[in-house]
Design an enzyme around this catalytic site. Structure first.
Site, mmCIF file in Angstrom:
data_model
loop_
_atom_site.group_PDB
_atom_site.id
_atom_site.type_symbol
_atom_site.label_atom_id
_atom_site.label_comp_id
_atom_site.label_asym_id
_atom_site.label_seq_id
_atom_site.Cartn_x
_atom_site.Cartn_y
_atom_site.Cartn_z
ATOM 1 N N GLU A 1 -7.007 4.916 7.620
ATOM 2 C CA GLU A 1 -6.574 6.222 7.399
ATOM 3 C C GLU A 1 -7.776 6.787 6.697
ATOM 4 O O GLU A 1 -7.995 7.977 7.095
ATOM 5 C CB GLU A 1 -5.183 6.363 6.770
ATOM 6 N N GLY B 1 2.069 2.242 10.916
ATOM 7 C CA GLY B 1 3.014 3.334 10.497
ATOM 8 C C GLY B 1 3.758 3.585 12.010
ATOM 9 O O GLY B 1 4.585 4.783 11.955
ATOM 10 N N SER C 1 3.126 -2.212 10.414
ATOM 11 C CA SER C 1 4.449 -2.164 10.747
ATOM 12 C C SER C 1 5.287 -3.548 10.427
ATOM 13 O O SER C 1 6.155 -3.897 11.410
ATOM 14 C CB SER C 1 4.704 -1.690 12.189
ATOM 15 N N HIS D 1 -9.612 1.147 4.762
ATOM 16 C CA HIS D 1 -8.382 1.371 5.551
ATOM 17 C C HIS D 1 -8.403 2.590 6.597
ATOM 18 O O HIS D 1 -9.260 3.299 6.440
ATOM 19 C CB HIS D 1 -7.488 1.772 4.433
ATOM 20 N N ASN E 1 0.830 -1.201 0.005
ATOM 21 C CA ASN E 1 0.087 -0.082 -0.020
ATOM 22 C C ASN E 1 0.950 1.165 0.031
ATOM 23 O O ASN E 1 1.543 1.603 0.908
ATOM 24 C CB ASN E 1 -0.967 0.016 1.263
ATOM 25 N N TRP E 2 1.024 1.994 -1.101
ATOM 26 C CA TRP E 2 2.159 3.130 -1.268
ATOM 27 C C TRP E 2 1.554 4.242 -0.546
ATOM 28 O O TRP E 2 2.259 5.227 -0.348
ATOM 29 C CB TRP E 2 2.225 3.294 -2.846
ATOM 30 N N LYS E 3 0.154 4.159 -0.349
ATOM 31 C CA LYS E 3 -0.490 5.534 0.376
ATOM 32 C C LYS E 3 -0.184 6.696 -0.737
ATOM 33 O O LYS E 3 -0.139 6.403 -1.924
ATOM 34 C CB LYS E 3 -0.090 5.628 1.743
ATOM 35 N N GLU F 1 -5.923 -4.906 10.477
ATOM 36 C CA GLU F 1 -4.875 -3.962 10.759
ATOM 37 C C GLU F 1 -5.010 -3.296 12.132
ATOM 38 O O GLU F 1 -5.915 -2.208 11.903
ATOM 39 C CB GLU F 1 -4.633 -2.940 9.481
HETATM 40 P P1 PGA Z 1 2.560 0.047 7.737
HETATM 41 O O1 PGA Z 1 1.274 0.366 7.000
HETATM 42 O O2 PGA Z 1 3.134 -1.071 7.119
HETATM 43 O O3 PGA Z 1 3.623 1.319 7.252
HETATM 44 O O4 PGA Z 1 2.390 0.157 9.259
HETATM 45 C C1 PGA Z 1 0.367 -0.653 6.682
HETATM 46 C C2 PGA Z 1 -0.946 0.059 6.203
HETATM 47 O O5 PGA Z 1 -1.542 0.840 6.401
HETATM 48 O O6 PGA Z 1 -1.433 -0.818 5.299
#
Ligand code: PGA
Length: 265
Positions: A109, A185, A225, A107, A18-20, A179
């Protein structure tokens, strides 16, 4: 009668990046080319690699991945409507039309920054499936919810309100991702026991709703993470079928090292 062990082996192993909101057009193409080259050179197993990129990269990445069935491309979001006056939004049909196969839905976020709730996410899952996109549906509890001992209730509600209206054929097209919000993150992963416990819980919820066979087939990814150092321990757990990788998906060496954990198992 197929033994549970054989079913476990049959379940698709998947590592999704997931490049965000990272990488401009050129950087994205360069990273994806590196990932493909490394996967071609280093990955010998049958695990699937999915890259979920910003919309601007989708078409080019699909072209680069052509003819290489180990790697697929997905979006990170879609609008819940078919089309219309939704300035700035992108539809499932548009994403599908460039050849992408997956889309992340739910997600944390997006839940937190854009207030996306379970009912809206059910609509996004529906429009994705209608347009032949496979949703990667994310679930997770906040640290407050875990500390209050509510994590199972939260996940159960996310499943019930966003997923359980689907029929059996539809549930087979879903990938689930657990998640924990406190782990995304932050550098803090759930312990392998906490992760396995929740994945087992999720699989049991699927079994109760759709039967054991459907539950045994569905892939449940862990996200939060994950890095090349901790992936092997996490992926070794019986109900964890791979990972959804944020930060570590931005470096081809780290990402493919995570994919390669399955070569050793
Ligand atoms: P992360 O993100 O590996 O940077 O913790 C995972 C995600 O949000 O899918």
């Amino acid at each position: 009668m197929i033994s549970p062990h054989v079913i476990l082996q049959m379940r698709q192993k998947t590592v999704a990046g997931n490049w965000k909101m990272n990488l401009d057009y050129q950087e994205g193409l360069a990273l994806f080319s590196e990932v493909i080259n490394r996967v071609k050179a280093e990955v010998t197993g049958i695990q699937q690699v999915i890259i979920c990129c910003p919309f601007i990269h989708l078409h080019a990445l699909v072209q680069l991945a052509q003819g290489f069935e180990k790697t697929a491309v997905g979006a990170q979001n879609i609008h819940q409507s078919e089309s219309g006056a939704h300035t700035g939004e992108v539809s499932a049909k548009m994403v599908r039309s460039v050849g992408a196969a997956y889309v992340i839905v739910g997600h944390s976020e997006r839940r937190q920054e854009f207030g996306e709730g379970n009912v809206l996410l059910a609509e996004k899952i529906d429009i994705a499936l209608k347009n032949n996109l496979k949703p990667i549906f994310c679930m997770g509890e906040t640290i407050k919810e875990r500390e209050a001992g509510k994590h199972f209730d939260v996940i159960s509600q996310q499943l019930t309100e966003s997923v359980f209206h689907l029929n059996e054929a539809q549930i087979d097209k879903l990938i689930l991702a657990y998640e924990p919000v406190w782990s995304i993150g932050t550098g803090i992963t759930a312990s392998t026991e906490q992760a396995q416990e929740m994945h087992f819980f999720i699989r049991n919820q699927i079994a109760a709703e759709y039967g054991q066979a459907a539950a045994d087939r569905i892939s449940i990814l862990y996200g939060g993470s994950v890095n090349p150092e901790n992936a092997a321990d996490i992926f070794a757990k019986p109900d964890i079928d791979g990972g959804l990788i944020g930060g570590a998906s931005l470096k081809s060496r780290d990402f493919v090292a995570i994919v390669n954990v399955f070569n050793r198992s």
